[in-house]
Design an enzyme around this catalytic site. Structure first.
Site, PDB file in Angstrom:
ATOM      1  N   LYS A 190       0.850  -1.191   0.000  1.00  0.00           N
ATOM      2  CA  LYS A 190       0.000   0.000   0.000  1.00  0.00           C
ATOM      3  C   LYS A 190       0.884   1.239   0.000  1.00  0.00           C
ATOM      4  CE  LYS A 190      -3.874   2.130   2.534  1.00  0.00           C
ATOM      5  NZ  LYS A 190      -4.814   1.994   3.656  1.00  0.00           N
ATOM      6  N   SER A 226      -9.774   2.344   2.770  1.00  0.00           N
ATOM      7  CA  SER A 226      -8.868   3.016   1.844  1.00  0.00           C
ATOM      8  C   SER A 226      -7.916   2.068   1.120  1.00  0.00           C
ATOM      9  CB  SER A 226      -8.045   4.050   2.616  1.00  0.00           C
ATOM     10  OG  SER A 226      -7.213   3.414   3.577  1.00  0.00           O
ATOM     11  N   SER A 246     -10.230   0.255   7.144  1.00  0.00           N
ATOM     12  CA  SER A 246      -9.646   0.319   5.798  1.00  0.00           C
ATOM     13  C   SER A 246      -8.946  -0.945   5.316  1.00  0.00           C
ATOM     14  CB  SER A 246      -8.661   1.494   5.708  1.00  0.00           C
ATOM     15  OG  SER A 246      -9.377   2.701   5.660  1.00  0.00           O
TER      16      SER A 246
END
Length: 492
Positions: free
Chosen positions: A78, A157, A181
């Site tokens: 990420k 997210s 998330s």
């Protein structure tokens, strides 16, 4: 062997050991899948050359009998985790060309255990969102289409992570979870997503959103893979003052253990008005599976649950307001073009142009609740209520070993049909926020498809630093439901 990118970590580990294929061949298989599905826009920065070089080193270590926990496993990172010498953007214009001189502790731990980096994947800008539609680098699509053949959102997210793993473009991915998330995107895309206890994984070198909530965790296709990856990521770190000085157990040992006699809490407050009927029925079905496995179902109350969302949207933006003040165009990152009237004008133009709408909205909210006239009325009060939420869980865990709830009040939204009202969008984290507020470990387990052919997931919450109970229960659910990850929007 064909379809190397469809194998689990457990299968890969055994095959690499036997020499059935090499780490380089495995990496090439994933690179090919990544290149075929670029239209999903999961990756911001591809690092194929680095991956192949790391895979070569993995092959040498495997031959020498020095394989690490994640040896040869091609993963996606990420784009909140700083990677030395590799662009790290937080999916924001303000960090569009930022190249760190240091490695985050989590990625350093993974690489020291032999993991192979395929690239950096997109997220909602600075992790603020539930759809990964707020990335500066464009919309990320889930590999799951709805029944009309339209792409859905991958959640957020950690949406780039969920697309990469559910789309077989990475065997696993790092995510971060502030209010859901990891768990919500895992639920939307049919993955196992684990948020460990706050402090289990170091936050050092991870771009901060809300420091008292942010926690790194793995996103994988199976429960065993999640256990393997979390063990590799976790560990005490002196560089992080919130890191817990606790031994990291072998989470994999919890897989397949009997859950007979365990008490599973079913909180009545999670049966919210308007809860999707399919999700409600699925919740009952999974509870029955655990009961059939010998667990006892216990009705519990988490009375302060209804306050978790409002409290989160005071505390998280307040911490974000403080954390994001460092992006000012002076030391690093984007700076707006001049001329400027003065320093304040430079700050104003840089931050107005560098941050997207959602980030600006949360900075404004956070700055407001921290201002002198409102600090006690909002921020101080929110901290007190947060304590009550944690106490609620503490009392519940005196009666039960774990808690079962839905992960999300809905399945994935079709892109373009997601809630346009920010307040309605914030409610998509209604089931995940409470565990985050209390710093508890929680995970999503994929269980079924809804009538629209989209994944549904259930959430398990366990006591602080008792991830093993979570993994034992998750493996029982996984075996019983036999969920098949088969997204319909991929180019094979």
């Amino acid at each position: 062997m064909t379809n190397l990118n469809k194998l689990s970590m457990d299968q890969v580990r055994n095959s690499l050991k036997k020499g059935e294929f090499s780490a380089v061949e495995l990496a090439k298989s994933y690179i090919q899948a990544m290149e075929k599905n670029r239209d999903l826009n999961a990756f911001i920065t591809e690092t194929s050359e680095i991956a192949l070089k790391q895979a070569e080193e993995s092959d040498k270590r495997i031959k020498a009998g020095n394989a690490g926990l994640m040896e040869g496993m091609p993963i996606a990172i990420k784009d909140l985790f700083c990677t030395k010498g590799v662009r790290t953007t937080a999916s924001s214009k303000i960090l569009e060309n930022f190249i760190p001189e240091y490695e985050s502790t989590v990625t350093s731990n993974l690489f020291s255990q032999g993991a192979v980096m395929l690239g950096k994947v997109a997220c909602d800008e600075f992790a603020m969102g539930s759809t990964t539609l707020t990335s500066f680098f464009g919309t990320v699509k889930s590999p799951w289409k709805d029944q009309k053949g339209e792409y859905t959102v991958p959640g957020g997210s950690s949406g780039g992570s969920s697309t990469a793993v559910s789309g077989f473009m990475a065997i696993g991915a790092t995510g971060t979870d502030t209010g859901g998330s990891i768990r919500q995107p895992a639920s939307f895309t049919g993955l196992v997503g684990a948020k460990p206890t706050y402090g289990r994984c170091s936050r050092w070198g991870t771009i901060a959103f809300a420091s008292s909530l942010d926690q790194a965790g793995p996103m994988t296709r199976t429960v065993r893979d999640s256990a393997i990856m979390l063990e590799a990521m976790a560990g005490y770190d002196q560089k992080d003052s919130t890191s817990a000085n606790r031994d990291v157990p072998c989470f994999e040992n919890a897989i397949g253990k009997s859950v007979k006699g365990m008490r599973i809490g079913i909180p009545k407050e999670y049966r919210v008005d308007g809860l999707n009927e399919e999700i409600s029925k699925e919740w009952d079905r999974i509870a029955q599976i655990l009961k059939d496995a010998g667990a006892e179902l216990v009705d519990i109350s988490l009375a302060t649950t209804k306050y978790a969302g409002p409290v989160y949207y005071i505390i998280a933006p307040a911490e974000a307001s403080a954390n994001l003040s460092r992006y000012d165009g002076v030391r690093f990152g984007f700076r707006a073009d001049g001329p400027f009237d003065n320093l304040d004008d430079m700050y104003l133009k840089t931050r107005s142009q560098g941050f997207g709408d959602e980030v600006q909205r949360r900075i404004l909210m956070g700055t407001y609740v921290l201002s002198s006239g409102f600090y006690d009325a909002y921020f101080t009060k929110a901290q007190k209520v947060r304590r009550l939420i944690a106490e609620d869980f503490k009392q519940a865990f005196e009666k039960v070993d774990a808690i079962l709830t839905p992960s999300s009040p809905s399945s994935a939204y079709t892109i373009g049909k997601e809630p346009k009202d920010p307040l309605e969008m914030y409610l998509s984290d209604i089931f995940t926020i409470p565990a985050s507020m209390a710093g508890l470990p929680a995970m999503n387990v994929p269980t079924n498809l809804d009538s629209n052919g989209l994944p549904l997931g259930m959430q398990l919450i366990s006591k602080h630093f008792d991830e093993n109970t979570m993994f034992s229960l998750a493996s029982v659910i996984e075996e019983a439901v036999d969920f098949q990850l088969n997204p319909n929007g991929l180019k094979e």
